[in-house]
Design an enzyme around this catalytic site. Structure first.
Site, mmCIF file in Angstrom:
data_model
loop_
_atom_site.group_PDB
_atom_site.id
_atom_site.type_symbol
_atom_site.label_atom_id
_atom_site.label_comp_id
_atom_site.label_asym_id
_atom_site.label_seq_id
_atom_site.Cartn_x
_atom_site.Cartn_y
_atom_site.Cartn_z
ATOM 1 N N GLU A 89 0.819 -1.211 0.000
ATOM 2 C CA GLU A 89 0.000 0.000 0.000
ATOM 3 C C GLU A 89 0.856 1.266 0.000
ATOM 4 O OE1 GLU A 89 -3.020 -0.099 -0.582
ATOM 5 O OE2 GLU A 89 -3.711 -2.104 0.000
ATOM 6 N N ARG A 142 -18.175 0.012 5.783
ATOM 7 C CA ARG A 142 -19.302 -0.667 5.128
ATOM 8 C C ARG A 142 -19.993 -1.609 6.101
ATOM 9 N NH1 ARG A 142 -19.625 -5.371 2.550
ATOM 10 N NH2 ARG A 142 -17.387 -5.752 2.773
ATOM 11 N N CYS A 176 -8.157 -1.317 8.256
ATOM 12 C CA CYS A 176 -6.766 -1.398 7.780
ATOM 13 C C CYS A 176 -6.218 -0.029 7.393
ATOM 14 C CB CYS A 176 -6.652 -2.363 6.600
ATOM 15 S SG CYS A 176 -6.746 -4.080 7.116
ATOM 16 N N HIS A 197 -1.560 -5.453 2.259
ATOM 17 C CA HIS A 197 -2.777 -6.271 2.238
ATOM 18 C C HIS A 197 -2.465 -7.623 1.605
ATOM 19 C CE1 HIS A 197 -6.015 -3.035 2.853
ATOM 20 N NE2 HIS A 197 -6.378 -4.041 3.635
HETATM 21 N N1 PCA Z 1 -8.686 -6.299 6.884
HETATM 22 C C1 PCA Z 1 -9.612 -5.205 7.071
HETATM 23 C C2 PCA Z 1 -9.531 -4.848 8.531
HETATM 24 C C3 PCA Z 1 -8.796 -5.973 9.189
HETATM 25 C C4 PCA Z 1 -8.260 -6.778 8.089
HETATM 26 O O1 PCA Z 1 -7.503 -7.740 8.219
HETATM 27 C C5 PCA Z 1 -9.360 -4.032 6.119
HETATM 28 O O2 PCA Z 1 -8.814 -4.239 5.022
HETATM 29 O O3 PCA Z 1 -9.708 -2.897 6.450
#
Ligand code: PCA
Length: 211
Positions: free
Chosen positions: A76, A86, A139, A163
């Site tokens: 990211e 959401r 996140c 991610h």
């Molecule tokens: N993914 C979520 C929150 C916690 C996670 O592991 C996100 O992408 O916001």
């Protein structure tokens, strides 16, 4: 060198979160990694991160989260100062159009060498790309808070967010969404930690698009 490596607890009814499954496998890796599980809760996740970061004084904060439906590892680039949930978090909070931190900048960039990290993953045949949105859920919230925190800590740690996709057993329940086996996810985080421990600048190839 000390790396604070964080993953999240399961959320959205999932029994497992691949981020914590992979992050915990790297606990104490090269005597440099501290693995930490964070609650999938707005604000609380930042409190826990701040408490641990102040206690252990990491050089680098690498936060990891699940991005169900995405394929490959997303390095990211941007954290935005916006919560827009959401679905409710694990404590029932559902902030909509609120700032992560009042009176903070609209956005922060990752301070990790994300293009070099993406290249290192691809060199190991692991699907990876630079991503320009970490979403607006917990996140992104954690990523923004980690960068804001890093600016306030005396050692000014590097901080960034990655991610990762579903595990295969989760993907089965989600219309065969893209997934990665746990050993690939662990291998990916190992590559990232090795690259970060090696240090050095980012590379200057374009990761962008023409639109
Ligand atoms: N993914 C979520 C929150 C916690 C996670 O592991 C996100 O992408 O916001």
């Amino acid at each position: 060198m000390k790396i604070l490596l964080t993953g999240f607890e399961p959320f959205a009814g999932e029994p497992i979160n691949p981020s914590w499954e992979a992050v915990k496998a790297l606990a104490d890796y090269r005597q440099s990694v501290v693995s930490l599980m964070l609650p999938c809760v707005f604000d609380k996740s930042l409190e826990v991160l701040g408490d641990v970061a102040r206690a252990i004084e990491p050089d680098i904060i690498l936060a990891v989260g699940q991005a169900g439906g995405r394929s490959g590892i997303s390095l990211e680039k941007v954290a935005i100062n916006l919560n827009d949930a959401r679905i409710a978090d694990n404590a029932g909070n559902r902030p909509i159009d609120t700032p992560v931190i009042a009176d903070a900048p609209n956005a922060y960039f990752s301070t990790l060498p994300i293009k070099r990290l993406a290249q290192a993953l691809k060199a190991q045949q692991i699907d990876a790309h630079v991503s320009y949105t970490a979403g607006t859920y917990v996140c992104n919230h954690l990523f923004f808070g980690a960068r804001h925190l890093a600016e306030s800590l005396p050692q000014k740690p590097l901080a960034g967010f990655v991610h990762i996709p579903f595990l295969p057993e989760q993907a089965q329940r989600h219309n065969d969404a893209p997934s990665m086996p746990l050993d690939t996810l662990v291998a990916a985080l190992t590559v990232l930690v090795d690259e970060l421990l090696a240090g050095g600048e980012d590379i200057t190839v374009s990761a962008g698009t023409t639109h």
